[in-house]
Design an enzyme around this catalytic site. Structure first.
Site, PDB file in Angstrom:
ATOM      1  N   LYS A 193       0.835  -1.210   0.000  1.00 18.98           N
ATOM      2  CA  LYS A 193       0.000   0.000   0.000  1.00 18.98           C
ATOM      3  C   LYS A 193       0.865   1.252   0.000  1.00 18.98           C
ATOM      4  CE  LYS A 193      -2.013   2.557   3.268  1.00 18.98           C
ATOM      5  NZ  LYS A 193      -2.047   3.892   2.642  1.00 18.98           N
ATOM      6  N   GLY A 246       6.767   4.684   8.615  1.00 14.77           N
ATOM      7  CA  GLY A 246       5.844   5.785   8.886  1.00 14.77           C
ATOM      8  C   GLY A 246       5.976   6.223  10.331  1.00 14.77           C
ATOM      9  N   SER A 247       4.865   6.663  10.901  1.00 14.39           N
ATOM     10  CA  SER A 247       4.936   7.232  12.248  1.00 14.39           C
ATOM     11  C   SER A 247       4.975   6.148  13.318  1.00 14.39           C
ATOM     12  CB  SER A 247       3.728   8.136  12.480  1.00 14.39           C
ATOM     13  OG  SER A 247       2.551   7.362  12.456  1.00 14.39           O
ATOM     14  N   THR A 248       5.497   6.506  14.469  1.00 18.43           N
ATOM     15  CA  THR A 248       5.550   5.569  15.594  1.00 18.43           C
ATOM     16  C   THR A 248       4.133   5.188  16.027  1.00 18.43           C
ATOM     17  OG1 THR A 248       7.685   6.418  16.276  1.00 18.43           O
ATOM     18  CG2 THR A 248       6.416   5.304  17.981  1.00 18.43           C
ATOM     19  N   GLY A 251       2.924   2.625  13.634  1.00 19.92           N
ATOM     20  CA  GLY A 251       3.726   1.418  13.837  1.00 19.92           C
ATOM     21  C   GLY A 251       3.206   0.602  15.009  1.00 19.92           C
ATOM     22  N   GLU A 269      10.005   0.839  10.474  1.00 14.29           N
ATOM     23  CA  GLU A 269      10.979   1.930  10.359  1.00 14.29           C
ATOM     24  C   GLU A 269      10.203   3.191  10.663  1.00 14.29           C
ATOM     25  OE1 GLU A 269      12.681   4.871   9.502  1.00 14.29           O
ATOM     26  OE2 GLU A 269      12.689   4.399   7.354  1.00 14.29           O
ATOM     27  N   CYS A 303      12.815  10.952   8.026  1.00 11.98           N
ATOM     28  CA  CYS A 303      12.890  10.285   9.330  1.00 11.98           C
ATOM     29  C   CYS A 303      14.276  10.462   9.940  1.00 11.98           C
ATOM     30  CB  CYS A 303      12.549   8.810   9.176  1.00 11.98           C
ATOM     31  SG  CYS A 303      13.498   8.012   7.910  1.00 11.98           S
ATOM     32  N   GLU A 402       8.810  14.639  16.953  1.00 13.01           N
ATOM     33  CA  GLU A 402       9.220  14.715  15.551  1.00 13.01           C
ATOM     34  C   GLU A 402       8.327  15.721  14.826  1.00 13.01           C
ATOM     35  OE1 GLU A 402       8.474  11.235  12.959  1.00 13.01           O
ATOM     36  OE2 GLU A 402      10.498  11.573  12.186  1.00 13.01           O
TER      37      GLU A 402
HETATM   38  P1  NAP Z   1       1.386   7.493   8.988  1.00 10.01           P
HETATM   39  O1  NAP Z   1      -0.049   7.611   9.289  1.00 10.01           O
HETATM   40  O2  NAP Z   1       2.227   6.634   9.856  1.00 10.01           O
HETATM   41  O3  NAP Z   1       1.500   7.012   7.466  1.00 10.01           O
HETATM   42  C1  NAP Z   1       2.395   6.085   6.940  1.00 10.01           C
HETATM   43  C2  NAP Z   1       1.652   4.983   6.189  1.00 10.01           C
HETATM   44  O4  NAP Z   1       0.869   4.212   7.100  1.00 10.01           O
HETATM   45  C3  NAP Z   1       0.681   5.481   5.131  1.00 10.01           C
HETATM   46  O5  NAP Z   1       0.686   4.593   4.025  1.00 10.01           O
HETATM   47  C4  NAP Z   1      -0.622   5.418   5.905  1.00 10.01           C
HETATM   48  O6  NAP Z   1      -1.736   5.409   5.083  1.00 10.01           O
HETATM   49  C5  NAP Z   1      -0.474   4.142   6.663  1.00 10.01           C
HETATM   50  N1  NAP Z   1      -1.382   3.967   7.776  1.00 10.01           N
HETATM   51  C6  NAP Z   1      -2.035   4.915   8.510  1.00 10.01           C
HETATM   52  N2  NAP Z   1      -2.803   4.351   9.455  1.00 10.01           N
HETATM   53  C7  NAP Z   1      -2.641   3.014   9.338  1.00 10.01           C
HETATM   54  C8  NAP Z   1      -3.175   1.883  10.049  1.00 10.01           C
HETATM   55  N3  NAP Z   1      -4.019   2.013  11.073  1.00 10.01           N
HETATM   56  N4  NAP Z   1      -2.774   0.657   9.680  1.00 10.01           N
HETATM   57  C9  NAP Z   1      -1.908   0.504   8.681  1.00 10.01           C
HETATM   58  N5  NAP Z   1      -1.403   1.525   7.953  1.00 10.01           N
HETATM   59  C10 NAP Z   1      -1.758   2.767   8.285  1.00 10.01           C
HETATM   60  O7  NAP Z   1       2.039   8.911   8.919  1.00 10.01           O
HETATM   61  P2  NAP Z   1       1.315  10.258   8.456  1.00 10.01           P
HETATM   62  O8  NAP Z   1       0.003  10.388   9.166  1.00 10.01           O
HETATM   63  O9  NAP Z   1       1.285  10.320   7.006  1.00 10.01           O
HETATM   64  O10 NAP Z   1       2.357  11.320   9.013  1.00 10.01           O
HETATM   65  C11 NAP Z   1       2.347  11.667  10.392  1.00 10.01           C
HETATM   66  C12 NAP Z   1       3.731  11.703  10.961  1.00 10.01           C
HETATM   67  O11 NAP Z   1       4.386  10.452  10.812  1.00 10.01           O
HETATM   68  C13 NAP Z   1       4.686  12.670  10.295  1.00 10.01           C
HETATM   69  O12 NAP Z   1       4.508  13.973  10.711  1.00 10.01           O
HETATM   70  C14 NAP Z   1       6.007  12.097  10.706  1.00 10.01           C
HETATM   71  O13 NAP Z   1       6.316  12.514  11.999  1.00 10.01           O
HETATM   72  C15 NAP Z   1       5.776  10.597  10.686  1.00 10.01           C
HETATM   73  N6  NAP Z   1       6.252   9.963   9.432  1.00 10.01           N
HETATM   74  C16 NAP Z   1       7.433   9.301   9.455  1.00 10.01           C
HETATM   75  C17 NAP Z   1       7.924   8.724   8.285  1.00 10.01           C
HETATM   76  C18 NAP Z   1       9.237   8.008   8.259  1.00 10.01           C
HETATM   77  O14 NAP Z   1       9.893   7.999   7.230  1.00 10.01           O
HETATM   78  N7  NAP Z   1       9.634   7.348   9.322  1.00 10.01           N
HETATM   79  C19 NAP Z   1       7.207   8.837   7.106  1.00 10.01           C
HETATM   80  C20 NAP Z   1       5.979   9.493   7.114  1.00 10.01           C
HETATM   81  C21 NAP Z   1       5.514  10.041   8.293  1.00 10.01           C
HETATM   82  P3  NAP Z   1      -2.498   6.770   4.706  1.00 10.01           P
HETATM   83  O15 NAP Z   1      -1.508   7.670   4.107  1.00 10.01           O
HETATM   84  O16 NAP Z   1      -3.491   6.300   3.748  1.00 10.01           O
HETATM   85  O17 NAP Z   1      -3.063   7.303   5.989  1.00 10.01           O
END
Ligand code: NAP
Ligand code: MG
Length: 502
Positions: A193, A246-248, A251, A269, A303, A402
């Site tokens: 995804k 993605g986010s903690t 995760g 990660e 990240c 973060e």
């Molecule tokens: P996020 O929600 O963790 O998104 C990352 C991925 O996880 C996206 O594909 C997201 O889908 C998916 N996701 C969301 N909820 C999920 C669930 N319950 N089960 C499985 N997958 C799910 O991050 P974000 O909301 O886009 O960003 C928020 C914060 O996360 C940022 O401000 C940053 O601090 C952190 N972040 C970290 C990284 C990294 O490289 N470590 C990357 C991105 C964000 P959708 O996009 O469809 O919601």
């Protein structure tokens, strides 16, 4: 029937058409989602809709997982010699390379990355990573372990079968390469995804999978929201392993869903709040350049970003003045990702824009000083000025959480001992850096930092053949390098009796 979409680029840096299908890619073809839902994809430089793409649901995930499982049984896994799996990965890398400018243009359009950066960093590293794993595909092997004369004992490194992969929006294409490279090299099949915000390069890539020779069902790409498609992947009983970036917070949800369903193997990660420590004896000019690139590169949506910059008192004023100049010059190079002069683009979405501005507000409320930046740039799109915050205390949100935006907290320190303590005072542990010309200190500090990456006199300089991952709440497991091969295989111990009668 899902539709094909064509976008015409007529920009100073790139002219051309990009064509891709907007459906779900399941079992080797683009299909409509069962419920027919769509997601609008927005250009973060303007806030305007580019197109809409299909949005899957748990039903589509189930169809994709079953197609993947069937492909695993009949036409993938260790049945297919590693050399052949490697050849297909190589072909995929060649096809991406052939369309490299188009991929870069889509990434610039959908994420807001400066076009040249997207081409030279994101797309180039994607090609390199997939080629690297193509080379691994026929070098995956166990060991013969001597036990006794009556037994032949050996290990096999077998794939999991169906793996789920969820990638974020900050490096949409290159994060796909980190995931699919080792998974396919080791003989797994994939249900992936992309982020709901940035599906375009994933769709373009999906359209190349058949031409690369992958059997139908080996790679499935299901666009959709995290709480629907992502959640369904995390809970699916046939998926044996899940890899997430993605986010903690997300995760944690994935680990819970995995535990409550079928105890999937989980690699995560996650985020970071990485310390960048600059000692008095550092090469100051170099330290400023690396620090600038690390916190403002990719608009801070990284990240690995060195978001807490600790500067020793003897050079503090000089460093602050130099990094302020660097931030100012980035401000004047902020704008359209397709303009040759642009070095700084928008945040990826309105939500991220609001989040970053919220953190800047919190810094002010908590009593920190916004030294430069801190405001919106321009009147459309999601641009945030490169921002430096000073006079922070360790408990402030701006120091602990973060931001994932172009916001550096610059903090003064006196001694090595003190800075190690401050640097490790975080729930995160992704990256860290130390700048010094004293080699014993460099090694001592690099070893004392609680982080999966310790950089010396550089930062954020990742290699495809070095492991990448986090300590503490920055993650579980490692990506890249040989280490990722371990993450996509499970070890079988085979015991063959060649003589013992009982
Ligand atoms: P996020 O929600 O963790 O998104 C990352 C991925 O996880 C996206 O594909 C997201 O889908 C998916 N996701 C969301 N909820 C999920 C669930 N319950 N089960 C499985 N997958 C799910 O991050 P974000 O909301 O886009 O960003 C928020 C914060 O996360 C940022 O401000 C940053 O601090 C952190 N972040 C970290 C990284 C990294 O490289 N470590 C990357 C991105 C964000 P959708 O996009 O469809 O919601
Ligand atoms: Mg999200």
């Amino acid at each position: 029937m899902p539709s094909t979409f064509t976008y015409t680029f007529d920009t100073p840096l790139y002219k051309g058409k990009s064509t891709f299908n907007t459906g779900l890619f399941i079992n080797g073809e683009f299909v409509d989602p069962v419920d027919g839902a769509k997601i609008e994809v927005v250009n973060p430089s303007t806030g305007k809709v580019i197109t809409s793409v299909s949005a899957g649901s748990a039903k589509d995930v189930d169809i994709a997982v079953k197609a993947a499982k069937q492909a695993y049984k009949t036409s993938w896994g260790l049945k297919v010699p590693g050399t052949d799996r490697g050849r297909m990965l190589s072909k995929l890398a060649d096809l991406i390379e052939k369309n490299a400018d188009e991929f870069a243009a889509l990434e610039a359009l959908n994420v807001g990355k400066p076009f040249g950066v997207a081409r030279m960093a994101d797309v180039a590293s994607t090609i390199g990573t997939i080629r690297y794993y193509a080379g691994w595909a026929d070098k995956i092997q166990g060991k013969v372990i001597e036990t006794n004369d009556e037994k032949l004992s050996y290990t096999r490194h077998e794939p999991y079968g169906v793996v789920g992969q969820i990638v974020p929006w900050n490096y949409p294409l290159s994060m796909i390469s980190w995931k699919i490279g080792p998974a396919l090299a080791t003989g797994n099949v994939i249900v992936l995804k992309p982020s709901e915000l940035t599906p375009l390069t994933a769709l373009k890539l999906a359209g190349l999978c058949n031409e690369a020779g992958f059997p139908s069902g080996v790679i499935n790409i299901v666009n959709g929201y995290g709480h629907t498609v992502g959640q369904a992947i995390s809970e699916h009983p046939i998926i044996e392993k899940i890899a997430f970036t993605g986010s903690t917070a997300t995760g944690r949800k994935i680990q819970v869903a995995s535990a409550m369903s079928n105890l999937k193997t989980v690699t995560l990660e996650l985020g970071g709040k990485s310390p960048n420590i600059i000692f008095d004896d550092a090469d100051l000019e170099q330290a400023v350049k690396w620090a600038t690139r690390s916190i403002f590169g990719n608009m801070g949506q990284n990240c690995n970003a060195g978001s807490r910059i600790f500067v020793q008192e003897g050079i503090y004023d000089k460093f602050l003045s130099m990094i302020t100049d660097a931030a100012r010059s980035l401000q004047s190079a902020t704008g359209d990702p397709f303009e040759p002069s642009t070095k700084h683009g928008p945040q990826v979405s309105q939500t991220q824009f609001d989040r970053v501005m919220g953190y800047i507000d919190s810094a002010k409320t908590d009593g920190a000083n916004v030294h430069i930046g801190g405001s919106r740039h321009g009147s459309e799109g999601y641009f945030v000025q490169p921002t430096i915050v000073t006079e922070c205390t360790p408990d402030m949100k701006i120091v602990q959480e973060e931001v994932f935006g172009p916001v550096a907290a610059v903090i003064k320190f006196k001694t090595e001992e003190e800075v190690i303590e401050m640097a490790n005072n975080t729930v995160y542990g992704l990256s860290s850096a130390v700048f010094t010309e004293n080699s014993s200190r460099a090694v001592r500090v690099a070893h004392a930092l609680e982080a999966g990456q310790a950089f010396v006199n550089c930062l954020n300089w990742v290699e495809k053949n070095m492991p990448f991952g986090g300590y503490k709440q920055s993650g579980i497991g490692r990506e890249l390098g040989e280490y990722a091969i371990d993450m996509y295989t499970q070890v079988k111990a085979v015991h063959i009796n060649v003589g013992l009668k009982i």
